[in-house]
Motif scaffolding. Structure first.
Motif, short mmCIF file in Angstrom:
data_model
loop_
_atom_site.label_atom_id
_atom_site.label_comp_id
_atom_site.label_asym_id
_atom_site.label_seq_id
_atom_site.Cartn_x
_atom_site.Cartn_y
_atom_site.Cartn_z
N PHE A 1 -10.43 -5.58 8.21
CA PHE A 1 -11.01 -6.58 9.10
C PHE A 1 -10.83 -6.23 10.57
CE2 PHE A 1 -9.87 -8.76 5.15
CZ PHE A 1 -11.12 -9.22 4.78
N THR A 2 -9.69 -5.60 10.91
CA THR A 2 -9.41 -5.29 12.31
C THR A 2 -9.58 -3.81 12.64
OG1 THR A 2 -7.06 -4.88 11.92
CG2 THR A 2 -7.73 -7.17 12.43
N GLY A 3 -9.54 -2.96 11.60
CA GLY A 3 -9.61 -1.52 11.82
C GLY A 3 -8.30 -0.92 12.31
N LYS A 4 -7.25 -1.74 12.38
CA LYS A 4 -5.96 -1.25 12.85
C LYS A 4 -5.11 -0.73 11.70
CE LYS A 4 -5.67 -4.34 16.81
NZ LYS A 4 -4.89 -5.38 17.50
N LYS A 5 -4.26 0.22 12.00
CA LYS A 5 -3.37 0.83 11.02
C LYS A 5 -2.41 -0.23 10.47
CE LYS A 5 0.11 4.43 10.58
NZ LYS A 5 0.87 5.47 11.25
N ILE A 6 -2.19 -0.23 9.15
CA ILE A 6 -1.23 -1.14 8.54
C ILE A 6 0.15 -0.51 8.68
CG2 ILE A 6 -0.46 -2.18 6.37
CD1 ILE A 6 -3.39 -2.34 5.53
N THR A 7 1.02 -1.20 9.40
CA THR A 7 2.35 -0.69 9.69
C THR A 7 3.31 -1.84 9.95
OG1 THR A 7 3.66 0.70 11.15
CG2 THR A 7 1.77 -0.41 12.13
N SER A 8 4.60 -1.57 9.86
CA SER A 8 5.63 -2.57 10.19
C SER A 8 6.29 -2.25 11.51
CB SER A 8 6.69 -2.61 9.08
OG SER A 8 6.14 -3.06 7.89
N GLU A 9 5.74 -1.33 12.26
CA GLU A 9 6.35 -0.88 13.50
C GLU A 9 6.36 -1.94 14.60
OE1 GLU A 9 7.93 2.09 13.95
OE2 GLU A 9 7.62 2.29 11.80
N VAL B 1 0.81 -1.22 0.00
CA VAL B 1 0.00 0.00 0.00
C VAL B 1 0.84 1.28 0.00
CG1 VAL B 1 -1.96 -1.14 1.11
CG2 VAL B 1 -0.25 0.00 2.52
N LYS B 2 2.17 1.12 0.05
CA LYS B 2 3.07 2.29 0.09
C LYS B 2 2.84 3.19 -1.13
CE LYS B 2 7.89 3.50 -0.04
NZ LYS B 2 8.83 3.30 -1.11
N ASP B 3 2.67 4.45 -0.87
CA ASP B 3 2.47 5.48 -1.90
C ASP B 3 1.19 5.28 -2.72
OD1 ASP B 3 4.89 6.66 -1.14
OD2 ASP B 3 6.04 5.44 -2.55
N ILE B 4 0.30 4.41 -2.25
CA ILE B 4 -0.97 4.19 -2.95
C ILE B 4 -2.14 4.60 -2.07
CG2 ILE B 4 -2.49 2.44 -3.96
CD1 ILE B 4 0.04 0.86 -4.67
N ILE B 5 -2.10 4.19 -0.79
CA ILE B 5 -3.17 4.50 0.14
C ILE B 5 -2.61 5.31 1.30
CG2 ILE B 5 -4.91 3.53 1.71
CD1 ILE B 5 -4.89 1.00 -0.02
N ALA B 6 -3.14 6.49 1.50
CA ALA B 6 -2.72 7.32 2.63
C ALA B 6 -3.36 6.78 3.91
CB ALA B 6 -3.13 8.77 2.42
N ASN B 7 -2.58 6.61 4.96
CA ASN B 7 -3.07 6.10 6.25
C ASN B 7 -3.86 4.80 6.09
OD1 ASN B 7 -2.03 8.43 7.60
ND2 ASN B 7 -3.79 9.56 6.80
N PRO B 8 -3.22 3.74 5.56
CA PRO B 8 -3.93 2.48 5.32
C PRO B 8 -4.39 1.81 6.61
CG PRO B 8 -1.59 2.16 5.04
CD PRO B 8 -1.80 3.64 5.24
N VAL B 9 -5.56 1.19 6.54
CA VAL B 9 -6.16 0.52 7.69
C VAL B 9 -6.60 -0.88 7.25
CG1 VAL B 9 -8.10 0.56 9.30
CG2 VAL B 9 -6.96 2.68 8.68
N ASN B 10 -6.35 -1.88 8.10
CA ASN B 10 -6.80 -3.23 7.84
C ASN B 10 -8.33 -3.24 7.91
OD1 ASN B 10 -7.76 -5.92 8.36
ND2 ASN B 10 -5.68 -6.51 8.88
#
Length: 112
Positions: free
Chosen positions: A48-56, A37-46
């Motif tokens: 199903f869970t509503g959680k932010k998509i991140t690698s943190e 989703v990099k550079d395609i969706i701003a502030n991506p969210v899963n």
């Protein structure tokens, strides 16, 4: 063990051209949604869970297993049937032997 856990991930940005570039940044398969989703969706969210998509969540340290018991029939109903000697942590550069550490299952910290 280290050779067993050396994945190869290929990523191509849209409209990218030129030679293949090698990047030894510490990554896992769990980084794929973030890359997708990099550079395609701003502030991506899963969805199903509503959680932010991140690698943190991995914080540059991951726990892995060298177990070859990957079939569901080889597992217990509610727990993994993995020997205590089959758990490791790795961080930063996977090619550095000192970055690998064998751990005991009681020392595992799972992220909820």
């Amino acid at each position: 063990m280290r050779e067993f856990c050396h994945p190869y991930l290929l990523v191509k940005d849209f409209d990218a051209t030129g030679d293949i570039k090698t990047d030894n940044t510490f990554m896992t398969n769990a980084d794929v949604p973030t890359l997708a989703v990099k550079d395609i969706i701003a502030n991506p969210v899963n969805p199903f869970t509503g959680k932010k998509i991140t690698s943190e969540g991995r914080k540059n340290l991951v726990t892995i297993t060298s177990s070859k018991n990957w079939l569901p029939s080889q597992q217990n109903k509610y727990t993994l049937a993995i020997a205590g000697s089959d758990w490791y942590t790795v961080h930063d550069n996977i090619f550095e032997e000192n970055n690998w550490k064998q751990i005991k299952p009681g020392k595992l910290k799972l992220i909820p």
